[in-house]
Design an enzyme around this catalytic site. Structure first.
Site, PDB file in Angstrom:
ATOM      1  N   ASP A 405      17.297  27.678  -1.952  1.00 49.30           N
ATOM      2  CA  ASP A 405      18.453  28.322  -1.328  1.00 49.30           C
ATOM      3  C   ASP A 405      19.789  27.898  -1.925  1.00 49.30           C
ATOM      4  OD1 ASP A 405      16.964  29.896   0.335  1.00 49.30           O
ATOM      5  OD2 ASP A 405      16.943  28.465   1.981  1.00 49.30           O
ATOM      6  N   TYR A 489      17.408  32.657   7.961  1.00 53.23           N
ATOM      7  CA  TYR A 489      17.610  31.313   8.505  1.00 53.23           C
ATOM      8  C   TYR A 489      19.077  30.898   8.451  1.00 53.23           C
ATOM      9  CZ  TYR A 489      13.135  29.056   9.613  1.00 53.23           C
ATOM     10  OH  TYR A 489      11.978  28.664  10.230  1.00 53.23           O
TER      11      TYR A 489
END
Length: 794
Positions: A405, A489
């Site tokens: 990420d 998320y």
């Protein structure tokens, strides 16, 4: 939520610079650093001029004239104007109009100067104004009259040629054009980096979604599943990773995940509640075309889950509880912290904050002001440099879900404006963040970083069993944080700074000896160190899969009919460039591992109760590849090899692990090619300016095995008395629960940096009682009488 204006710390540059001019020796100074990317020596920059060349103006006698190059601290984040200058400079340097038009700007960041430039700035030009920290030469300290110009580093993707290049631009002068100023930049270097793909950008994601939804075979596949309205469809592009030669970086690839809402006119609906499975899509992100498509298996869409939404009240289809009373945090006299630009002072701590598109929040120049020993450095730079989320379901498409990420998307670029929702209470100081977008424009995330104080329960307490009188102090901590969303998320990244104290038991032991053993039966004693806590808060929405009717999946948890959540892990990497008690230029740190050992039965352990702490010096990089071991209370201490406390022990800070895990995938798992750094919880390296990211700078579609940290440590460099960098890998294994749906309650994970022999005694005994405690003491008429029964027991 509250907002607050910055409370600038009063500073006197005139007095600091004047003292420097009076006490120091002006010397010629050059920057010996190397360009962090091209590894070529930078041009030496003269940092001084003779005293006679200073302004003769009597009104400025003794004051160094600050040129444009030093109006910003060397670690100050790039301003919007500086980013614009850097982009315009690179674009103007394009060889042809076609090259200039095809430039896409992935990242523009500050080139952080070498550490002694930062030291000079902190000594003479900016807070904390500490000339005493500089090492002294034979003729006196080096005193510059100006600092070097700031530089920007740009990662540029050429959409026409599929090439990635890195540019270094010197920002010779930057003024806001609205004030009639002008911009000027100079290209210092440029280099094409072969065989890499830079991080994806939000603009590309939006274009990819549109391309997939317009692709006729995809529309036909959705029609088979009962979906004609493409406004219901959500396409989440995921980076392809690297699983075979077909994923090589010669093409810029994305493999999207597909979801489908039930109501196109309801923007608050949780679209992740209906995953679309059985469709394989591969998109060429350079040319924005679908290059592979297959409708592999018709899996019915999960039925609409009535519990899928998470918004408030009727918009969720429910009713909110009504028995919660307001909770307000009030600081009528304002906060205890002081802010000057990006320099923070609070409760004897001081540090700077920065922000990058990749890492998000960065903490610089952490130091503690010890009354007896002055400003004592702890760390030069702290940040979260990577995170990896591998999934444990071997079925398609979930086996490909192993997102980097930070390296593939950017934690900072996906940060929130906390105007849209902040979990901070009380008096808050916000900081904005500036980035370039894909086309080179400047975007600002307002209120991106949050700074505030929090009450944190008891700092320390002791009650005298004889008199009944008690002393108690409340703890508070300073929190610096930001929150980002990566697809489904959310991650909150926090650095907490605590007031310092030590166990009251230590103080009592010095005076009462073994009597403390009796007192502990009757007295509540609480502990709180002057520590730094790194914390990540995980929340958001689970990444789900669809199930055929009547099936279950052993690699996940059934959440609702036709819906399951695969097992997965979240790993984070904190990079800590430590400087415990090290002045600039000093490299006097080492790392020691501590394990608790049980004494063997025998004459030294006749009662079979003995255990002790055993230390081992980590002498080299290969020896320092370590894992957590809660069975031996394993932790690590970063020590200064030249500084001792009053007991003659080396001063230090210890890395105290929290809950942790290692990858549960097999050793040949494809994602571990790029994430070999996950194989150990701790790595230690000597500082190297170009070693920043554990998986290398470009993990997207990276075909090279073990690039980054796992390769660097093969040099097996010495760690004895050097400038050490700790890489702590910490993670959580997520076995989803029904309670994690439709939105996951926060799960916390992190670690501590705690003083270990750093102080001679508790530096927090001078924390005053709270007003309520003083009021109680004023109302005490008489002390509690000693109980005869208690004395009889003693």
């Amino acid at each position: 939520m509250a907002t607050a204006q910055e409370k600038a710390t009063p500073t006197s540059f005139a007095s600091a610079a004047g003292k420097a001019a009076a006490d120091g020796v002006l010397q010629s100074w050059t920057d010996p650093s190397q360009d962090p990317i091209t590894n070529r020596s930078s041009t030496s920059v003269s940092m001084i001029r003779p005293v006679s060349s200073l302004s003769p103006d009597p009104n400025t006698k003794g004051i160094t004239i600050m040129t444009r190059a030093q109006t910003c601290h060397p670690l100050e984040p790039l301003t919007a104007a500086e980013i614009s200058v850097a982009v315009a400079t690179v674009r103007a340097a394009g060889a042809t109009p076609e090259v200039r038009d095809s430039m896409r700007f992935v990242e523009v960041v500050l080139v952080e100067p070498v550490k002694h430039v930062v030291a000079l700035a902190d000594a003479y030009f900016f807070p904390p104004f500490q000339p005493s920290l500089l090492p002294r030469t034979k003729g006196g300290p080096v005193i510059p009259t100006k600092l070097p110009p700031r530089r920007a580093r740009l990662v540029v993707y050429n959409k026409r040629s599929n090439e990635t290049s890195i540019w270094i631009v010197e920002l010779a002068e930057v003024r806001a054009t609205t004030r009639g100023g002008h911009h000027r930049g100079k290209v210092i270097s440029s280099e094409v980096v072969p065989n890499v793909q830079p991080p994806m950008d939000a603009v590309e994601y939006a274009e990819c979604e549109a391309v997939v939804k317009d692709f006729p075979p995809f529309r036909e596949a959705m029609k088979k599943r009962g979906i004609d309205d493409m406004d219901l469809v959500m396409v989440d592009p995921w980076c392809a990773g690297y699983h075979s030669d077909s994923d090589a970086p010669s093409r810029r690839l994305a493999k999207p995940l597909i979801f489908c809402r039930t109501e196109s006119d309801c923007p608050m609906e949780n679209g992740y509640a209906r995953p679309v499975e059985g469709i394989h899509v591969l998109v060429d992100m350079q040319n924005m075309v679908v290059i592979e498509f297959e409708d592999c298996k018709l899996i019915p869409l999960p039925p609409a889950d009535p519990l899928r939404n998470y918004t408030s009240g009727e918009t969720r289809g429910g009713v909110d509880r009504s028995d919660i009373k307001p909770l307000q945090i009030i600081q009528p006299e304002g906060p205890s912290f002081r802010v000057s630009g990006h320099f923070i002072e609070w409760q004897k701590w001081n540090f700077r904050i920065g922000f990058t598109p990749r890492e998000g929040l960065v903490i610089y120049s952490v130091a503690y002001v010890d009354d007896g020993r002055g400003r004592r450095p702890v760390a030069h730079r702290l940040s979260f440099v990577e995170m990896v989320v591998p999934y444990g379901d071997p079925n398609d498409p979930h086996y490909r879900k192993n997102a980097f990420d930070a390296g593939e998307d950017g934690l900072g670029k996906n940060a929130h404006s906390l105007k849209k929702g902040c979990d901070c209470l009380g008096y808050i100081k916000y900081f904005d963040a500036h980035f370039t977008n894909f086309t080179g424009g400047v975007e600002t995330i307002e209120n991106c970083v949050c700074l505030h104080e929090e009450d944190h329960g008891i700092l320390w307490k002791h009650q005298d069993w004889r008199t009944g009188l008690a002393e108690v102090r409340r703890s508070r901590r300073l929190s610096v944080s930001f929150v980002c969303t990566v697809a489904n998320y959310e991650y909150g990244f926090f650095w907490h700074f605590y007031q310092a104290s030590q166990s009251i038991a230590t103080i009592l032991m010095e005076n009462w000896g073994c009597l403390i053993a009796v007192l502990l039966q009757f007295t509540a004693i609480f502990f709180r160190d002057g520590k730094i806590e790194a914390e990540v808060k995980l929340t958001g929405i689970l990444s789900l899969g669809a199930l055929p009717p009547g099936e279950t999946r052993k690699y996940g948890t059934t959440i609702a009919p036709g819906l399951y959540a695969p097992v997965h892990q979240h790993f984070f990497v904190a990079r800590m460039d430590m400087a415990v008690d090290c002045r600039p230029g000093e490299t006097f740190n080492q790392v020691v591992e501590v394990n608790v050992k049980i004494e063997e039965p025998g004459k030294d352990n006749v009662h079979n109760n003995a255990f002790y702490a055993e230390e081992e010096l980590l002498r080299s990089e290969l020896q320092a590849m370590r894992d957590c071991n809660p069975l031996s209370a394993r932790h690590w201490i970063i020590r200064n090899t030249r500084t001792v406390n009053r007991s003659g022990q080396l001063t230090g800070f210890k890395l105290m692990p929290g809950s942790n895990c290692l990858p549960l995938a097999g050793s040949e798992a494809k994602f571990l090619r790029r994430a070999a750094f996950l194989k150990h919880n701790l790595w230690v390296t000597p500082y190297a300016r170009d070693e920043m990211y554990p998986g290398g700078e470009f993990p997207n579609q990276n075909p090279r095995v073990g690039e980054g940290l796992a390769t660097w440590v093969k040099q097996n460099r010495s760690l004895e008395e050097t400038d050490v960098v700790l890489w702590y890998v910490f993670g959580v294994t997520h076995i989803p629960r029904l309670e994690d749906w439709p939105v996951m309650p926060v799960e916390r994970i992190g670690f501590m940096l705690m003083p270990h022999g750093f102080f001679n005694s508790s530096p927090a005994v001078d924390v005053p009682p709270s007003a309520s405690d003083l009021d109680l003491k004023d109302n005490v008429v008489a002390a509690k009488p000693i109980q005869n029964g208690l004395l009889a027991k003693l």
